[in-house]
Design a protein around this motif. Structure first.
Motif, short mmCIF file in Angstrom:
data_model
loop_
_atom_site.label_atom_id
_atom_site.label_comp_id
_atom_site.label_asym_id
_atom_site.label_seq_id
_atom_site.Cartn_x
_atom_site.Cartn_y
_atom_site.Cartn_z
N LEU A 248 11.59 -41.15 32.25
CA LEU A 248 12.68 -41.13 33.24
C LEU A 248 13.09 -39.72 33.65
CD1 LEU A 248 15.00 -44.00 31.93
CD2 LEU A 248 12.97 -44.12 33.38
N GLY A 249 12.58 -38.67 32.97
CA GLY A 249 12.94 -37.31 33.32
C GLY A 249 14.38 -36.98 32.96
N LEU A 250 14.91 -35.93 33.56
CA LEU A 250 16.30 -35.54 33.34
C LEU A 250 17.21 -36.51 34.09
CD1 LEU A 250 16.01 -31.67 33.77
CD2 LEU A 250 16.00 -32.99 31.65
N ARG A 251 18.24 -36.98 33.41
CA ARG A 251 19.14 -37.95 34.02
C ARG A 251 20.59 -37.56 33.78
NH1 ARG A 251 16.27 -42.82 35.66
NH2 ARG A 251 18.37 -43.57 36.15
N SER A 252 21.43 -37.86 34.76
CA SER A 252 22.86 -37.62 34.61
C SER A 252 23.61 -38.89 34.23
CB SER A 252 23.43 -37.06 35.93
OG SER A 252 23.21 -37.98 36.98
N ASP A 253 22.89 -40.02 34.13
CA ASP A 253 23.52 -41.30 33.83
C ASP A 253 23.13 -41.80 32.44
OD1 ASP A 253 20.87 -41.72 34.51
OD2 ASP A 253 21.23 -43.62 35.54
N VAL A 254 23.03 -40.89 31.48
CA VAL A 254 22.62 -41.27 30.13
C VAL A 254 23.53 -42.33 29.51
CG1 VAL A 254 22.37 -40.42 27.75
CG2 VAL A 254 21.35 -39.15 29.66
N PRO A 255 24.86 -42.26 29.63
CA PRO A 255 25.69 -43.32 29.05
C PRO A 255 25.32 -44.71 29.56
CG PRO A 255 27.06 -41.44 29.63
CD PRO A 255 25.70 -41.18 30.21
N ALA A 256 25.04 -44.82 30.86
CA ALA A 256 24.67 -46.11 31.44
C ALA A 256 23.29 -46.57 30.94
CB ALA A 256 24.68 -46.02 32.97
N LEU A 257 22.37 -45.63 30.78
CA LEU A 257 21.03 -45.97 30.27
C LEU A 257 21.12 -46.47 28.83
CD1 LEU A 257 19.00 -42.93 31.67
CD2 LEU A 257 18.96 -45.28 32.52
N LEU A 258 21.93 -45.82 28.02
CA LEU A 258 22.10 -46.25 26.63
C LEU A 258 22.71 -47.65 26.57
CD1 LEU A 258 23.52 -42.95 25.07
CD2 LEU A 258 21.26 -43.90 24.68
N LYS A 259 23.72 -47.89 27.39
CA LYS A 259 24.39 -49.19 27.40
C LYS A 259 23.45 -50.33 27.77
CE LYS A 259 28.88 -49.18 26.44
NZ LYS A 259 29.49 -50.10 25.47
N ALA A 260 22.49 -50.05 28.66
CA ALA A 260 21.58 -51.09 29.12
C ALA A 260 20.39 -51.28 28.20
CB ALA A 260 21.09 -50.76 30.53
N SER A 261 20.20 -50.38 27.23
CA SER A 261 19.09 -50.48 26.29
C SER A 261 19.50 -51.34 25.10
CB SER A 261 18.67 -49.08 25.83
OG SER A 261 18.29 -48.29 26.94
N ASP A 262 18.52 -51.68 24.28
CA ASP A 262 18.78 -52.57 23.14
C ASP A 262 18.86 -51.81 21.82
OD1 ASP A 262 18.54 -55.41 24.37
OD2 ASP A 262 16.84 -54.30 25.19
N ILE A 263 18.05 -50.79 21.65
CA ILE A 263 18.07 -49.99 20.42
C ILE A 263 17.88 -48.52 20.80
CG2 ILE A 263 16.89 -49.48 18.24
CD1 ILE A 263 16.06 -52.42 18.11
N VAL A 264 18.66 -47.65 20.19
CA VAL A 264 18.56 -46.21 20.44
C VAL A 264 17.85 -45.57 19.25
CG1 VAL A 264 19.82 -44.11 21.03
CG2 VAL A 264 20.75 -46.34 21.68
N ILE A 265 16.92 -44.67 19.55
CA ILE A 265 16.09 -44.04 18.51
C ILE A 265 16.10 -42.53 18.68
CG2 ILE A 265 13.74 -43.88 17.55
CD1 ILE A 265 13.24 -46.68 18.67
N LEU A 266 16.03 -41.81 17.56
CA LEU A 266 15.77 -40.38 17.59
C LEU A 266 14.80 -40.07 16.45
CD1 LEU A 266 16.31 -37.79 19.08
CD2 LEU A 266 18.23 -37.34 17.56
N SER A 267 13.59 -39.67 16.81
CA SER A 267 12.50 -39.52 15.84
C SER A 267 12.20 -38.05 15.58
CB SER A 267 11.24 -40.21 16.38
OG SER A 267 10.16 -40.08 15.50
N SER A 268 13.23 -37.27 15.28
CA SER A 268 13.06 -35.82 15.12
C SER A 268 12.49 -35.45 13.76
CB SER A 268 14.39 -35.11 15.31
OG SER A 268 14.91 -35.32 16.59
N GLN A 269 11.84 -34.30 13.71
CA GLN A 269 11.37 -33.74 12.44
C GLN A 269 12.47 -32.97 11.74
OE1 GLN A 269 7.85 -31.52 13.38
NE2 GLN A 269 6.77 -33.29 14.22
N TYR A 270 13.45 -32.47 12.48
CA TYR A 270 14.66 -31.88 11.92
C TYR A 270 15.68 -31.74 13.04
CZ TYR A 270 12.98 -27.45 13.92
OH TYR A 270 12.52 -26.48 14.76
N GLU A 271 16.95 -31.60 12.67
CA GLU A 271 18.04 -31.39 13.63
C GLU A 271 19.06 -30.47 12.98
OE1 GLU A 271 18.63 -32.39 16.72
OE2 GLU A 271 17.01 -33.82 17.05
#
Length: 358
Positions: A248-271
């Motif tokens: 989806l590239g860079l988006r300014s509507d991330v809150p709306a995208l998260l709300k419409a999704s079913d599961i949120v993931i972050l697969s980082s090696q470190y943060e």
């Protein structure tokens, strides 16, 4: 009080987004705050900042952010402020060197946004200790980040404080679902989503590979951009997942995208302390993250953790959530409750106290 924020650019990223979100709040609190960018490329974040804040935006030069010329260009800006608050490398170096060479008396703060970086080797250690010693205060965004930095700059007498990054929680709780994503939810379609830059620690490829172990109706939304995106696109083609992975590239509507999704993931090696993880949990969706420093502390006993790089375990955790409605609802609720502990209001208040103390 006059404060100058210094950062490489306002391209996408957690530190960059924090400045976009917080500068208007500091100014509303009576702080005369401006920002200086080493790279003044026009980006969505820069445009939004200019629209939402009356702060002055300075540009150091048109040279690469790694060019030593910045040491000399910064001088005329640094001396005009009570406090200079710096973020990210190489801004870390250029401000410290400018302060040193030109004997500028302005108070300085550096925020360490990560628990790890490629400079933390013995070859750089002596020079890095000298660089960090030029800052009056160093903020670390988590206790893990603080302990790792103390080990790296052992012996430096700076004032180290931990102030967790924060998120505008209500924006994610109250967001409407993206009509664009809802229109794609035909039949039993389910959407996973990861919001992060495409660069080496974020490891979108593990999430892509996990789709091989999930039903066809499970698809993946990848939000962000970066130099590793081409590698991920090649992997998608190699695995024949073109119809299930959406870039989806860079988006300014991330809150709306998260709300419409079913599961949120972050697969980082470190943060360091991931804003994306807090935003994902605040959205009211179950959050799954790799079990690494910077994520484990936030997610443990709220969301779900999996072994870093293990796409089969990740697929199993996703299946458990999608097949068990009670588990799904329980994890989503706990995630939202955990996210509330990382409010942007608390972060701003802590920074204001630090500024006043300096």
């Amino acid at each position: 009080m006059k404060v100058l924020q210094v950062i490489n650019s306002l391209h996408t990223g957690g530190a960059e987004k924090l400045l976009l979100e917080t500068i208007p709040r500091y100014r509303d609190a009576g702080v005369e705050m401006d920002i200086l960018l080493l790279d003044g490329t026009v980006t969505p974040f820069l445009s939004a900042l200019k629209e939402n804040s009356k702060c002055t935006v300075y540009f150091s030069s048109k040279a690469s952010v790694y060019h030593p010329l910045h040491i000399f260009r910064l001088r005329k800006y640094l001396k005009n402020y009570d406090i200079v608050h710096v973020h990210l490398f190489p801004s870390l170096y250029w401000v410290a060197l400018s302060i040193f060479f030109f004997r500028i008396k302005t108070k300085t703060i550096f925020t360490e946004h990560s628990s790890h970086n490629r400079r933390r080797h013995s070859f750089y250690r002596v020079f890095e200790r000298w660089i960090y010693s030029k800052y009056d205060t160093i903020i670390t965004i988590s206790e893990n980040s603080k302990q790792n930095l103390k080990q790296h700059i052992r012996g430096v007498k700076n004032n180290l404080v931990t102030i967790n990054n924060g998120v505008a929680i209500s924006k994610f709780i109250n967001a409407s679902e993206s009509a664009e994503i809802l229109s794609k939810k035909v039949g039993n379609k389910k959407f996973l989503i990861q919001v992060s830059r495409f660069y080496y620690p974020k490891d979108q490829n593990t999430v892509i590979r996990c789709l091989q172990h999930l039903p066809q109706e499970v698809a993946l939304l990848l939000v962000g951009n970066g130099k590793e995106i081409h590698t991920s696109k090649k992997l998608v083609t190699k695995l024949g997942l073109e119809n299930r992975v959406h870039f989806l590239g860079l988006r300014s509507d991330v809150p709306a995208l998260l709300k419409a999704s079913d599961i949120v993931i972050l697969s980082s090696q470190y943060e360091g302390l991931s804003l994306s993880s807090i935003e994902g949990m605040a959205s009211g969706k179950p959050f799954i993250a790799s079990e690494v420093p910077g994520l484990t502390e936030i997610v443990k006993n709220a969301g779900i953790l999996f072994s870093v790089g293990n796409e089969k375990e990740l697929a199993l955790r996703i299946s458990e959530l999608l097949e068990n409605k009670e588990l799904y609802a329980n994890v989503a609720l706990k995630c939202q409750q955990r996210a509330a502990q990382y409010s942007i209001e608390h972060m701003v208040e802590s920074h204001l106290k630090l500024y006043k103390s300096l």
